[in-house]
Design a protein around this motif. Structure first.
Motif, PDB file in Angstrom:
ATOM      1  N   THR A   1       1.127 -18.005 -14.727  1.00 14.06           N
ATOM      2  CA  THR A   1       2.323 -17.284 -15.126  1.00 14.06           C
ATOM      3  C   THR A   1       2.677 -17.713 -16.539  1.00 14.06           C
ATOM      4  O   THR A   1       3.046 -18.873 -16.760  1.00 14.06           O
ATOM      5  N   PRO A   2       2.548 -16.792 -17.496  1.00 13.85           N
ATOM      6  CA  PRO A   2       2.919 -17.161 -18.865  1.00 13.85           C
ATOM      7  C   PRO A   2       4.414 -17.492 -18.920  1.00 13.85           C
ATOM      8  O   PRO A   2       5.214 -16.848 -18.251  1.00 13.85           O
ATOM      9  N   PRO A   3       4.782 -18.487 -19.687  1.00 15.79           N
ATOM     10  CA  PRO A   3       6.194 -18.839 -19.799  1.00 15.79           C
ATOM     11  C   PRO A   3       6.998 -17.658 -20.354  1.00 15.79           C
ATOM     12  O   PRO A   3       6.554 -17.005 -21.298  1.00 15.79           O
ATOM     13  N   PRO A   4       8.160 -17.370 -19.789  1.00 19.97           N
ATOM     14  CA  PRO A   4       8.972 -16.256 -20.283  1.00 19.97           C
ATOM     15  C   PRO A   4       9.461 -16.511 -21.714  1.00 19.97           C
ATOM     16  O   PRO A   4       9.768 -17.642 -22.083  1.00 19.97           O
ATOM     17  N   GLY A   5       9.482 -15.445 -22.484  1.00 18.88           N
ATOM     18  CA  GLY A   5      10.005 -15.535 -23.849  1.00 18.88           C
ATOM     19  C   GLY A   5       9.083 -16.209 -24.841  1.00 18.88           C
ATOM     20  O   GLY A   5       9.471 -16.498 -25.971  1.00 18.88           O
ATOM     21  N   MET A   6       7.845 -16.479 -24.452  1.00 20.80           N
ATOM     22  CA  MET A   6       6.910 -17.171 -25.336  1.00 20.80           C
ATOM     23  C   MET A   6       6.410 -16.224 -26.413  1.00 20.80           C
ATOM     24  O   MET A   6       6.190 -15.038 -26.173  1.00 20.80           O
ATOM     25  N   ASP A   7       6.196 -16.763 -27.599  1.00 21.99           N
ATOM     26  CA  ASP A   7       5.604 -16.025 -28.707  1.00 21.99           C
ATOM     27  C   ASP A   7       4.257 -15.466 -28.247  1.00 21.99           C
ATOM     28  O   ASP A   7       3.412 -16.212 -27.759  1.00 21.99           O
ATOM     29  N   PRO A   8       4.006 -14.152 -28.379  1.00 19.62           N
ATOM     30  CA  PRO A   8       2.755 -13.569 -27.889  1.00 19.62           C
ATOM     31  C   PRO A   8       1.512 -14.033 -28.648  1.00 19.62           C
ATOM     32  O   PRO A   8       0.397 -13.820 -28.184  1.00 19.62           O
ATOM     33  N   ASP A   9       1.698 -14.686 -29.786  1.00 14.73           N
ATOM     34  CA  ASP A   9       0.544 -15.158 -30.562  1.00 14.73           C
ATOM     35  C   ASP A   9       0.092 -16.568 -30.188  1.00 14.73           C
ATOM     36  O   ASP A   9      -0.901 -17.053 -30.708  1.00 14.73           O
ATOM     37  N   VAL A  10       0.808 -17.227 -29.285  1.00  9.72           N
ATOM     38  CA  VAL A  10       0.426 -18.586 -28.874  1.00  9.72           C
ATOM     39  C   VAL A  10      -0.765 -18.498 -27.924  1.00  9.72           C
ATOM     40  O   VAL A  10      -0.789 -17.686 -27.010  1.00  9.72           O
TER      41      VAL A  10
ATOM     42  N   LEU B   1       2.438 -23.813 -22.757  1.00 11.08           N
ATOM     43  CA  LEU B   1       1.329 -22.961 -22.331  1.00 11.08           C
ATOM     44  C   LEU B   1       0.185 -23.811 -21.777  1.00 11.08           C
ATOM     45  O   LEU B   1      -0.438 -23.460 -20.773  1.00 11.08           O
ATOM     46  N   ARG B   2      -0.084 -24.940 -22.406  1.00  8.75           N
ATOM     47  CA  ARG B   2      -1.131 -25.865 -21.938  1.00  8.75           C
ATOM     48  C   ARG B   2      -0.840 -26.332 -20.514  1.00  8.75           C
ATOM     49  O   ARG B   2      -1.714 -26.330 -19.655  1.00  8.75           O
ATOM     50  N   ARG B   3       0.411 -26.729 -20.251  1.00  7.71           N
ATOM     51  CA  ARG B   3       0.779 -27.198 -18.909  1.00  7.71           C
ATOM     52  C   ARG B   3       0.614 -26.080 -17.874  1.00  7.71           C
ATOM     53  O   ARG B   3       0.107 -26.317 -16.773  1.00  7.71           O
TER      54      ARG B   3
END
Length: 165
Positions: A78-87, A121-123
């Motif tokens: 599950t991608p973290p909410p609100g994360m920069d899409p370029d990460v 994102l790594r975690r």
């Protein structure tokens, strides 16, 4: 930096079908082994023909196998909410011949966003890899291609998961 491909919806459907076929074949083999039977037909993906233009069973993971991995791990990511899409982060795993994680997944690289976003994102990626391992995603890989999947790299981003070798 090399980009790893992301699974597309059509690829995901094909990968899901392939994953079901692989799981069914493994179940049939396990039942046969429990009954003392031996398998007399070649494994799917192996060739009884001599080489010469024909890909060997030792070739790289094919698109269906890569998509199956991407989907299998994606069920746990599950991608973290609100994360920069370029990460994005690239993680590497080592696998045993039984398709189980050996050691801890390692972050090979990170790009985009802040260090904090990269760490988050790594975690999430590590959690997805451990959960996928527990659910047997890696154990479905073809044993005859072990040299190709004993070390795998995955690119995680908000957009999805890419698979490399």
């Amino acid at each position: 930096e090399a980009r790893l491909p992301l699974a597309k919806p059509a690829d995901k459907a094909a990968a899901a079908r392939a994953a079901r076929q692989v799981a069914q074949a493994k179940e049939a083999e396990e039942r046969a082994a429990q009954n003392g039977e031996t398998r007399t037909t070649p494994r799917q993906g192996s060739s009884t023909r001599p080489s010469g233009g024909q890909k060997s069973a030792q070739g790289p993971l094919n698109r269906t196998e890569r998509n199956g991995l991407s989907l299998g791990i994606g069920r746990h990511f599950t991608p973290p909410p609100g994360m920069d899409p370029d990460v994005s982060v690239v993680m590497e795993v080592r696998l045993s011949t039984a398709g189980k994680l050996q050691g801890k997944p390692e972050m090979i690289s990170a790009a985009g966003g802040s260090r904090g976003d990269q760490g988050t994102l790594r975690r999430n990626a590590i959690g997805a890899l451990y959960d996928a391992d527990k659910s047997g995603v890696f154990a479905r890989l073809p044993s005859d291609k072990y040299d190709r999947w004993k070390r795998l790299k995955f690119r995680f981003s908000v957009k999805g998961i890419g698979v490399g070798s």
